[in-house]
Each structure stands twice: as structure tokens, then as C-alpha cells.
Design an enzyme around this catalytic site. Sequence first.
Site, short mmCIF file in Angstrom:
data_model
loop_
_atom_site.label_atom_id
_atom_site.label_comp_id
_atom_site.label_asym_id
_atom_site.label_seq_id
_atom_site.Cartn_x
_atom_site.Cartn_y
_atom_site.Cartn_z
N GLY A 231 36.72 -13.87 117.78
CA GLY A 231 37.34 -13.35 116.56
C GLY A 231 38.06 -12.03 116.72
N SER A 232 38.60 -11.76 117.92
CA SER A 232 39.34 -10.50 118.05
C SER A 232 40.63 -10.54 117.21
CB SER A 232 39.64 -10.18 119.52
OG SER A 232 40.62 -11.04 120.03
N ASN A 233 41.22 -11.71 117.07
CA ASN A 233 42.40 -11.81 116.19
C ASN A 233 42.00 -11.61 114.73
OD1 ASN A 233 45.10 -12.57 117.56
ND2 ASN A 233 43.53 -13.69 118.70
N ARG B 3 35.59 -37.04 111.83
CA ARG B 3 36.43 -35.83 111.87
C ARG B 3 37.07 -35.58 110.50
NH1 ARG B 3 39.39 -33.07 115.53
NH2 ARG B 3 38.46 -34.25 117.21
N MET C 86 38.80 -23.90 117.62
CA MET C 86 38.91 -24.82 118.75
C MET C 86 38.78 -26.29 118.35
SD MET C 86 39.74 -22.71 120.95
CE MET C 86 39.72 -23.57 122.51
N ASN D 120 49.07 -20.81 113.48
CA ASN D 120 48.23 -20.73 114.67
C ASN D 120 48.83 -19.70 115.63
OD1 ASN D 120 46.17 -21.50 116.51
ND2 ASN D 120 47.63 -22.78 117.61
N HIS E 232 49.08 -19.03 119.76
CA HIS E 232 48.85 -19.71 121.04
C HIS E 232 49.19 -18.73 122.18
CE1 HIS E 232 48.43 -23.07 123.75
NE2 HIS E 232 49.53 -22.66 124.36
C1 GRF Z 1 43.42 -16.41 121.43
O1 GRF Z 1 43.80 -16.15 122.74
C2 GRF Z 1 44.38 -17.39 120.78
O2 GRF Z 1 45.65 -17.34 121.33
C3 GRF Z 1 43.75 -18.73 121.07
O3 GRF Z 1 42.37 -18.49 121.01
C4 GRF Z 1 42.09 -17.14 121.35
C5 GRF Z 1 41.19 -16.58 120.29
O4 GRF Z 1 40.69 -15.32 120.60
N1 GRF Z 1 44.23 -19.70 120.12
P1 GRF Z 1 39.84 -14.49 119.54
O5 GRF Z 1 38.66 -15.38 119.12
O6 GRF Z 1 40.72 -14.18 118.37
O7 GRF Z 1 39.36 -13.28 120.26
#
Ligand code: GRF
Length: 200
Positions: free
Chosen positions: A11-13, A65, A90, A107, A109
Amino acid sequence: MNIAVLASGNGSNLQAIIRALQAKKIRGTLRVVFSDKKDAFALERARKAKVPVVESMSPKDFPTREAFDLAVADLLLREEVKLVVLAGYMRILSPVFIRAFPNRIMNVHPALLPAFKGARALEDALKYGARVTGVTVHFVDEEVDHGPVILQAAVEIKSTDTVETLAARVHKVEHQLYPRAIDLFVRGRLTIRERSVRIS
Ligand code: GRF
């Protein structure tokens, strides 16, 4: 505008988005953080930031699903979410979910799409011997890593890079780019025509 973040891991994003919201660099409200993994660190971050709805459900508790995705969509619709932000979520979303939020799912990527699609983008770019990779923020459509591109930025690959060192630089760029893309959406500045996104 109510925003939901879906995350499966660190969850760093999500953290970068929370920071941008607090600094008013995004003019929306983070209403829901959802995970398919009950022990995802992203959930901790969300609780700490006092996000109103922090939930997890396990796909294992659903027969299909689609049934799982419908339950998640229901939760988000109940909370009047208008933008769904995938941040290291994921799971491949089924069409029933995507149709519930048409052109309202984003999203990030870790590559310059359409190069290096899939879950091992960093490893694949290194193995390929690419000199440059990067970050793509895109709308989600029914094909994986395919929808209209919102923002992209390049990251140079050094000959000494490992997956870890490259990931660290890619993440830094993600943390800048993703909040910017979200803010553009919230301000109504993104228009999709065919597969091009116009930024006004
Ligand atoms: C990121 O590198 C993103 O590009 C990919 O998953 C990763 C998630 O990282 N889709 P975080 O959980 O936000 O740290």
C-alpha cells in the site's frame, strides 16, 4: 467525489494518495479502502488515516469470481464511490465489476505499457535488457493492462540494477504520477475518445 482504493499488499501507493489528499493535492474524499487479503498492510495504513470504510473479504468465501466481484462492487456502490483506484490489487477484475464502474477504474502499472504487461513487469524489463522502463497510469477495461493511458513517465534502467533497486525508483515515480492522475479525474479534466485520453 468519493474514491475507493483497492489494494492487496504493502500500500505504498495508497499512502501517497492519502498524503496527497491531506495536502489537498487531490480534491476528493477517500471513502473506502478494500483488500482481498485481510492482513494486507494497506489496511493498517487506511485505519491509521481514519478512512471511514476499511474492509476486506476473501475470494475463498465466494463460489465464483463474479460473486466476489459483485460483493465488492455492491460495497462500493453503497458508499457512492465514483472512482475506483487499483493500487497493487492483485486480482483480475471480472466484466461484471468493470461494467459497474465504466471508465471509472484506474490502475498503475510498473512499466511503459504496452511493454511488459503482467505481474512481473520489473523482472521482465530487467531480463529483456531494456534501457528504459517506467510507470503507466491507465483506465481499466476488460483486457488486462490495456485500457486508455492517462499518464506515463520513464525510468532509466542502470546496468547495476536489481529488481529491488529498480522497484525503488519506479515506486517513487508512481507516488508522484498516481495522485496527479486521480486529481485530474476528480476535476473532470480527463476525456476518453477511442483509446486516447484528452487532458484539458
Ligand atoms: C506497484 O508497483 C504497482 O505498479 C503495481 O503494484 C505495486 C503496488 O505497490 N500495480 P504498493 O502496494 O502500492 O506499495
